[in-house]
Design a protein around this motif. Sequence first.
Motif, short mmCIF file in Angstrom:
data_model
loop_
_atom_site.label_atom_id
_atom_site.label_comp_id
_atom_site.label_asym_id
_atom_site.label_seq_id
_atom_site.Cartn_x
_atom_site.Cartn_y
_atom_site.Cartn_z
N ASP A 84 -0.52 -0.59 -4.84
CA ASP A 84 0.36 -1.75 -4.80
C ASP A 84 1.26 -1.70 -3.55
OD1 ASP A 84 2.07 -3.80 -5.19
OD2 ASP A 84 3.02 -2.98 -7.01
N PRO A 85 0.97 -2.53 -2.56
CA PRO A 85 1.76 -2.50 -1.32
C PRO A 85 3.24 -2.79 -1.57
CG PRO A 85 -0.21 -3.85 -1.05
CD PRO A 85 -0.13 -3.51 -2.50
N GLU A 86 3.54 -3.72 -2.49
CA GLU A 86 4.95 -4.08 -2.73
C GLU A 86 5.74 -2.90 -3.27
OE1 GLU A 86 6.70 -6.73 -1.80
OE2 GLU A 86 4.81 -7.23 -0.79
N ALA A 87 5.09 -2.16 -4.20
CA ALA A 87 5.76 -0.99 -4.78
C ALA A 87 5.97 0.08 -3.70
CB ALA A 87 4.91 -0.41 -5.93
N ALA A 88 4.96 0.21 -2.83
CA ALA A 88 5.05 1.21 -1.75
C ALA A 88 6.17 0.84 -0.78
CB ALA A 88 3.71 1.27 -1.01
N LYS A 89 6.29 -0.46 -0.50
CA LYS A 89 7.34 -0.93 0.41
C LYS A 89 8.71 -0.61 -0.17
CE LYS A 89 8.23 -5.20 2.89
NZ LYS A 89 7.84 -6.59 3.00
N GLU A 90 8.82 -0.79 -1.48
CA GLU A 90 10.08 -0.48 -2.16
C GLU A 90 10.43 1.00 -1.99
OE1 GLU A 90 11.25 -1.29 -6.58
OE2 GLU A 90 10.39 -3.10 -5.66
N GLN A 91 9.37 1.83 -2.09
CA GLN A 91 9.57 3.28 -1.93
C GLN A 91 10.12 3.59 -0.53
OE1 GLN A 91 5.58 4.63 -3.48
NE2 GLN A 91 6.82 6.47 -3.87
#
Lengths: 370, 255
Positions: A84-91
Amino acid sequence: MKLGALIKKEFHRFFRDPRLIVTMLLPGIAIFLLYYFVGEAVYAEPEKYEFKVCLVGSSVCTQLIEEAIADGTENTVEWLECDDPEAAKEQVEKGEASALLLFSEGFDTSLDRPSVTIVYDPLSDESAAFHAIASAVLREVGMRYTLAEESVASAEQMGMEVMQSILPFIVVCFIFSACMSVTLESVAGEKERGTLATILVTSVKRSEIALGKVVPLSCVSMLGALSSFLGMAFSMPHLMGVSLGFLGMYGFLSYLMMFLLILGMVPLIVALVSVLSAYARSVKEASAYSAVVMIVIMAVSLLVSFVPMMGAWSAAIPVLNAVVSLQEILSGHMVLWKAFLSVGMNLAYTGALIFLLARMFSSERIMFGK
Amino acid sequence: MEEIVRAENLTKTFTLSKKQQRIERAEIARRVAVDGLNFSAYRGEIYGLLGPNGAGKTTTLRMLATLIRPDSGDAFLAGHSVVKEAGKVRDVVGFLTSDLKLEGFFTPDYLFDFFGAMHGVDKATLARRKKELFERFGIDKFAEVRVKNLSTGMLQKVSLVISIVHDPEVVIFDEPTNGLDVITAKVVTDFLTELKGMGKSILLSTHIFSLVEKLCDRVGIIIDGKLAYEGMLSEIDDLESRFFGLYRSIKGEEV
């Protein structure tokens, strides 16, 4: 023989005067110190980084990045496979991951212009360092894909980009002042003191006198330009906060083109200042004319720094063309033909100015008018 | 006698700037500096162009030295036209004026070689002439001293020697002793006498009667850009009276 003697005289005048040599070498040292300390201040002490990078998709490029990271340092990288790119971005935003590397599907094999995106946090030294290394490696690999860089925070990064974008402007300013310092003295100074008229009484051709001024003064100013270029080349990695070495940032061709662009600009500025100096009645007057031209060039160069990707028409405008090409190289979007055209155009303009200078030396109104 | 300099209807007009027009209260923007000047100088003699300031002496000599072009007319030096063969004229002329200076940074030795090269003198001839001229005028002891550190007299000697580096047939001096102290002025007059002894043809301009009387074989009096009189010095009883008589008759005013 006459041209040789004229050229030798200018060299003799320059290399026997330590003050002039210092004037030439100072710009490069200034650029290096300026950018070095800006880089040092922003990135502080280089640390041992243990990058944790979220990876969406896959590519052999990750291996190249790994090698670049490990090259001469104790840095390591750990790839965190994500879906999930969005979750990774949040990280990345939270600082739990150094960056996110997002490869489009079939990145290594697809013929349909694949893309890669780097998401990073410029406020974090670690994230910014990874971004610098990864983007340099990806640029080196080739341009058959689209490279997108996404920053999760912008303030500091903007500052750095501004520093990078005004570099051509700074280089032009330093080159201009280097050219001015030797040319004003040699042309306007000689005219004011009456020593140029002493040469005009001899049977040497006016075109030889013009060449005898522009050629050696360009060589001498080139020292200043070379100093600026080296200052720029060596300070860039520091500015980016990574230790990629001299060629690591942009590659040999980019550096070669940057050097050629500077090389093309020097005789043009020398010839331009020579024409202004020949027209002026004194060094003071010539300085005033040159200062006006310098302000115009500075204003245009600064404007160009903030207007990326100018049209091909910019290659026809002297000095501006070199600034635009330098800008394109530094932003990783070099247009080779445009850079070569800029060098060629600047040399052609130099030829025209030398012709004009020779005509001015023949003009009694200019040389002997009160 | 062989004619070495011949001026034929030399004319030169200058445009006055607005400021200059105001200063001079001139209504016309153009001023004729030299007005159809004709004269001849012969080989081996010293010819003096005598006239008040603004008479057109310097403009005439500058035209002869090819620094400026005549508007009309021509002049011939050793047979070469200043209009059509400026390069050849420069090869046969040595020109010296207080407006022409030497770069203070260099030494007499360097400048002699440099100006020799500018005139296309070969190295062997240059070395021989340098030795001969430097010894003759006492420059040899100062050959490696930078020009800016030389005394006024020595600097004048260096300038004089450099003006004849290429062994010119004609030597032109514009106001050769103007602004010089008595010692340096003597250096110049002695030098001119030496040059005459070397068989050179010399053309000088001045407003000093005694200089003409002391050095010149012939004199041309120039007033308002025109030649008012030309003759042998030996034929003139009192140069000063002759000059002022002419001046009054032309200008119609007492001095």
